[in-house]
Design a protein around this motif. Structure first.
Motif, PDB file in Angstrom:
ATOM      1  N   GLY A  15       0.790  -1.232   0.000  1.00 20.47           N
ATOM      2  CA  GLY A  15       0.000   0.000   0.000  1.00 20.47           C
ATOM      3  C   GLY A  15       0.820   1.279   0.000  1.00 20.47           C
ATOM      4  N   ASP A  36      -1.268   4.875   0.790  1.00 20.81           N
ATOM      5  CA  ASP A  36      -2.544   5.211   0.166  1.00 20.81           C
ATOM      6  C   ASP A  36      -3.668   4.451   0.845  1.00 20.81           C
ATOM      7  N   LEU A  37      -4.753   5.153   1.115  1.00 26.63           N
ATOM      8  CA  LEU A  37      -5.890   4.514   1.779  1.00 26.63           C
ATOM      9  C   LEU A  37      -7.036   4.302   0.782  1.00 26.63           C
ATOM     10  N   THR A  38      -8.043   3.590   1.220  1.00 26.08           N
ATOM     11  CA  THR A  38      -9.133   3.182   0.334  1.00 26.08           C
ATOM     12  C   THR A  38      -9.756   4.374  -0.399  1.00 26.08           C
ATOM     13  N   SER A  41     -12.818   6.726   0.820  1.00 24.70           N
ATOM     14  CA  SER A  41     -12.921   6.762   2.283  1.00 24.70           C
ATOM     15  C   SER A  41     -12.797   8.191   2.801  1.00 24.70           C
ATOM     16  N   GLU A  43     -10.052   9.672   3.065  1.00 21.65           N
ATOM     17  CA  GLU A  43      -8.805   9.743   3.813  1.00 21.65           C
ATOM     18  C   GLU A  43      -7.643  10.103   2.890  1.00 21.65           C
ATOM     19  N   ALA A 519      -9.564   3.729  10.437  1.00 18.35           N
ATOM     20  CA  ALA A 519      -9.677   2.570   9.543  1.00 18.35           C
ATOM     21  C   ALA A 519     -10.234   1.370  10.305  1.00 18.35           C
ATOM     22  N   ARG A 524     -12.088  -0.764   7.499  1.00 14.11           N
ATOM     23  CA  ARG A 524     -11.205  -0.757   6.333  1.00 14.11           C
ATOM     24  C   ARG A 524      -9.973  -1.573   6.714  1.00 14.11           C
ATOM     25  N   ASP A 527      -6.602  -0.923   4.995  1.00 14.39           N
ATOM     26  CA  ASP A 527      -5.987   0.326   5.472  1.00 14.39           C
ATOM     27  C   ASP A 527      -5.364   0.115   6.851  1.00 14.39           C
ATOM     28  N   GLN A 528      -6.082  -0.625   7.686  1.00 14.81           N
ATOM     29  CA  GLN A 528      -5.539  -0.890   9.021  1.00 14.81           C
ATOM     30  C   GLN A 528      -4.197  -1.630   8.915  1.00 14.81           C
ATOM     31  N   ASN A 530      -2.141  -1.723   6.270  1.00 13.37           N
ATOM     32  CA  ASN A 530      -1.111  -0.931   5.597  1.00 13.37           C
ATOM     33  C   ASN A 530      -0.576   0.209   6.460  1.00 13.37           C
ATOM     34  N   LEU A 531      -1.389   0.691   7.374  1.00 16.03           N
ATOM     35  CA  LEU A 531      -0.942   1.778   8.258  1.00 16.03           C
ATOM     36  C   LEU A 531      -0.118   1.255   9.431  1.00 16.03           C
TER      37      LEU A 531
END
Lengths: 614, 614
Positions: A15, A36-38, A41, A43, A519, A524, A527-528, A530-531
């Motif tokens: 991600g 990058d997030l969904t 979203s 975000e 997230a 998500r 996202d959770q 990837n962060l």
């Protein structure tokens, strides 16, 4: 994650994209990572600090036989205060070889890359400290300001400064001038050997983000060149800000060359280890001349900071006699043995100003070693430890007089209630020179889990003001860490350093926590993952029970199952409250709608899942 | 470690023996563990706290179809304030079955074991709190005093009280009278349902050793009876002081019976989970009657403490609307949903005194749930959280008025600088009732490593005064913990609790650290492993590189190798200093002896080992 034929791990984290932020001149291009997030979203991408160098940039092709780009070379040369020279002739003993013995590993071809060592022209001080004191903002300082600042300036308005920083002086925005001023007063260091132009500038100081160091080193079972480079790449991939090469034994000169030429982060060493190899492991045979020659050897290669155990004074050694665990620093015990054997003062102390002059010529930083650090809870904060710290304070001021950059090493094993005193004394005695600590471990009774016992101490001492935390792996006290141990150690220390930044109220530090928590609350899942600090492990843990792709959209996980997901119920509560209607009305509507709040997702697994936390 | 045919893990930990210390009457026999150290080392066996029950005693044959010995039965009956009765009739919905549906798992045969439920005779209060207030020292209290004290009285003279306890009142020696007094003033609880005579008495309070809880629970994939019992046995083997059974779904009544009948530690539950199952997961269909019936059901089985989310008041719910992660407690979100659906005050609050009367009859303790705890750094210490805490304080005093024992649950996710305030407010608002916290996690960004992010917070909050720490496993936020996750979580929390005890200056806590550090310094590898919290992992890590039996006698390990072992060099330094000769003399002797300090051990592996720490 892909691997080249040379087994170097390359490619971005899941991600993530590599970005470069340009400074005041086109060759100041600061590497960062954006997650990058969904889409949809709402975000924005989350920008995070990135230690991983060109290896995570798919547009770069790294050839380790050539080394990574020398991004600082032009900056160094254009200052006009250094010159190329032939350098010290390589000796067989540099690699632990007998005279005439042929080296058993490939050697980096410096000539093919046009590499000759640089050092100061006579009378010059090409150190970042000297520049800072002269009021010069170097490109390195500008790079660091952009790197530390990230989007802080943009976020500024939105950030509530909330934290306890114990007298630190963390600015809302990091400017190049702030970086210069912090270096000038010795409160931060920018490790930057003129012979390591490959390193991306970074800064160590308590008003900047808390940094972490990972130790690597060669071993008899893993001595191929690509494996050594891979260890360094692997550590920086997970977030090591600097790497110490603690190799011993054969081929250490050759190995070090490979590591430095390919390292995007500063490299530290403990030169006494190699010096000891040169005298066949007999501490009493060490001499100033052999040590000095080793310093030159390593400075020419590009080592950015040296651990020097110059504070192990003859008079402190008897103070360790009644300790539970004596002297646990290897460098410290070597010097103690030398002192006793000769009944002389430590030659690192008596020759300290010679060392300063030598380090200044290359801008190698001092990492003043805590040779008498406690190795057990019983020995914490004792007379030997604090006696040495006092001497390190004296030496800090001497090194500064020579325009040398200085950090101070710290413990070790310290119970929680004695940690703060370490920072307070260090700040007081060493004039706010950056503190660099190993843990500390807060109990002795958990071998196999010492990355955790030490992360507790590390998070706390980072909060109190330590600038860089030296990692500890799960194998500490027991054996040689493998690749997974290194990853576990680096991520553990990354989270401890981040916890410290949060508690200090570092502006912007909470941006990533907030994005991840949102997230999480909004299911998500990707996202959770990837962060998170280790997206691969987070994904693997989740997929252990819910591997289906659809589960990454599900409004529950296998921990609580669909019926008991508080996040899910809570979102409904929020919807009602947000409607700004009277509570009675809200209640009515809720019942009227017959809101079936438990999704009947198509995901089959774990309908009756086990809850892990109430 | 051996396994019975029923897959229950039994047998002692390596190097350990079960011992029993007798009290004032022969049936007060307090189980402890002693770790034997190398003969000839001059080291006495180290006595440690032991939660593992009969499973680690090779002289006991546990038959889980009969349950473990009911060691408290006689004490309970001889007080004369309880009576047997027929008990509530079992209903199909207790196990999630439709009427007439046959249960799919074996059922513990209570009749064959002569088990009938006990409850208070009319007008009696058979709680440890009531006894303590009446000045009665029960056998349970005496058991606890011996258990907590261990060898503290003997060690007393040798112990230097060194720590910061933030106003706690930790005695040099734990006497039965001290236990009574602490329970009487509500500052400690002794969970002891009259229907769980199998539990070995233990105490939760900030003037006692810091305790840890492990959560377990059934799941669709692992529902055999022995697997459920094994989860509990496994958690207590590694050190869980209490176990919460958070099962949901089918067969939870039957499963709970198996767990309680075989558990040597107190069992906690969250009864609202089972109540919710009885209304098919529809929170709005919950009623006081269904909940009350569930409390009786579980009290008759022997649950020792109930999490009751009675502080989630209607007026606090809108305070969660703007949170980053809303309500993250499952119990909290269920009650919030009920409140909103009916626009009525939480029935756990309105019926609180009814609940008190019910719990008093069995001596089930309250664990007042923090339904509004923060689920992210962003939500820590907010109005919803502290509003609820105020209500929990009010309820604490109500419960005390009914002679009920009370502990208070706490967060959650809290950055380091906001942790202390949680303890201070809890102590102030809840009249020093024991605090029982989940972590807290000090950052949100490390899913996959949340046993560590939370252990940092747990060690700190334990130091500040939390009495029991609820563990978090590496799978938190991601999925169902497996057996290795449970072990990792328990050991991680054990080390955090121990770090807290050290920092509080708990007398005797450092004995184990000191013994392990001496073993480390003297290269008694097996002693080092056996003294550690997880001897099996420590041994396995060591043996990964040096598996030969001879290596367990070697004066180095694979981490630094033989040339660089500081412990080894340091021992020589000590020998010289201890000789009390002049330093010059010592130096002379040293050189004269030509002391070859680097052993040339027969161990071949890793002669050039990789150093992991400078």
């Amino acid at each position: 994650m892909s691997e080249t034929t040379l087994k170097i791990t390359t490619g971005p984290l899941p991600g993530s994209r590599k970005i470069y932020v340009e400074g005041s001149r086109p060759d100041v291009r600061v590497a960062m990572r954006e997650i990058d997030l969904t889409p949809g979203s709402g975000e924005a991408p989350v920008r995070v600090y990135d230690c991983s160098g060109p290896y995570t940039d798919p547009s770069m092709q790294v050839d380790i036989t050539k080394g990574v780009p020398r991004l600082r070379e032009q900056w160094i040369l254009e200052r006009g205060d250094v010159e190329h020279y032939d350098g010290r002739a390589h000796k067989p003993e540099d690699d632990g070889l007998k005279p005439g013995e042929v080296i058993g590993v490939p050697v980096f071809d410096r000539a093919a890359q046009g590499l000759r060592p640089l050092r100061a022209k006579p009378g010059k001080a090409p150190t970042q400290l000297a520049y800072a004191r002269a009021g010069i903002i170097t490109p390195e300082m500008e790079y660091v300001a952009i790197r530390e600042n990230m989007k802080r300036a943009e976020l500024h308005a939105a950030i509530v400064r909330d934290g306890e920083d114990f007298g630190a002086d963390i600015p809302d925005e990091v400017t190049p001038e702030f970086v210069r001023a912090e270096i000038a007063r010795g409160r931060a260091v920018l490790p930057a050997n003129v012979n390591h132009p490959e390193a991306e500038p970074m800064i160590i100081g308590r008003n900047f983000l808390t940094k972490i160091n990972a130790n690597i080193g060669n071993s008899a079972v893993a001595s191929s060149v690509d494996e050594e480079v891979e260890k360094m790449v692997w550590a920086t991939r997970w977030g090591a800000d600097t790497v110490m090469d603690l190799s011993t034994g054969r081929h250490i000169h050759a190995t070090r060359e490979w590591i430095i030429r390919n390292s995007p982060v500063p490299i530290g060493t403990v030169p006494i280890y190699q010096a000891l190899e040169k005298v066949d492991g007999k501490a009493e045979d060490l001499t100033w001349e052999i040590f000095r020659d080793t310093l030159i050897e390593q400075a020419e290669q590009g080592v950015d900071y040296f651990t020097i155990h110059a504070g192990v004074l003859l008079r402190y050694i008897p103070l360790t006699a009644k300790r539970t665990t004596g002297i646990v620093s290897r460098g410290g015990s070597i010097m103690a043995k030398w002192c006793l054997a000769h009944h002389k003062e430590n030659f690192l102390y008596t020759h300290f100003e010679d060392i300063c002059e030598l380090l200044k010529a290359y801008d190698v930083g001092f990492s003043l070693g805590d040779g008498l650090r406690p190795g057990s809870i019983a020995d914490a904060n004792d007379a030997a430890q604090f006696g040495e710290l006092e001497t390190l304070g004296e030496l800090t001021h001497k090194a500064w007089a020579h325009d040398c950059q200085v950090i101070i090493e710290g413990p070790g094993h310290v119970p929680m209630h004695k940690i703060k005193k370490n920072v307070e004394k260090q700040i007081e005695l060493c004039g706010e020179a950056p503190f660099y600590t190993l843990g500390p471990l807060v109990t002795d009774i958990a071998p196999g889990y010492d990355h955790i016992t030490s992360a507790i101490g590390a998070a706390m001492i980072g909060w109190f003001g330590t600038a860089m935390l030296c990692y500890v792996t799960p194998k500490e006290h027991l054996g040689l860490p493998d690749k997974q141990d290194v990853r576990e150690g680096v991520v553990t220390y990354k989270l401890a350093a981040h916890a410290a930044d949060l508690a200090k109220g570092h502006p912007g530090a909470q941006v990533r926590d907030n994005a991840l928590s949102r997230a999480r609350f909004e299911f998500r899942w990707k996202d959770q993952f990837n962060l998170s600090l280790d997206p691969e492990k987070a994904l693997a843990f989740h997929d252990q029970h819910l591997p289906a792709e659809g589960a990454k959209l599900a409004h529950f996980c296998s921990m609580c199952g669909p019926k008991f997901c508080s996040m899910k119920i809570s979102q409904e509560v929020r919807d009602f409250a947000a409607a700004e209607q009277g509570m009675a009305e809200m209640s009515e509507k809720f019942v009227h709608d017959g809101a079936e709040i438990y999704h009947t997702e198509p995901v089959q697994a774990q309908q009756q899942a086990k809850p892990a936390a109430e």
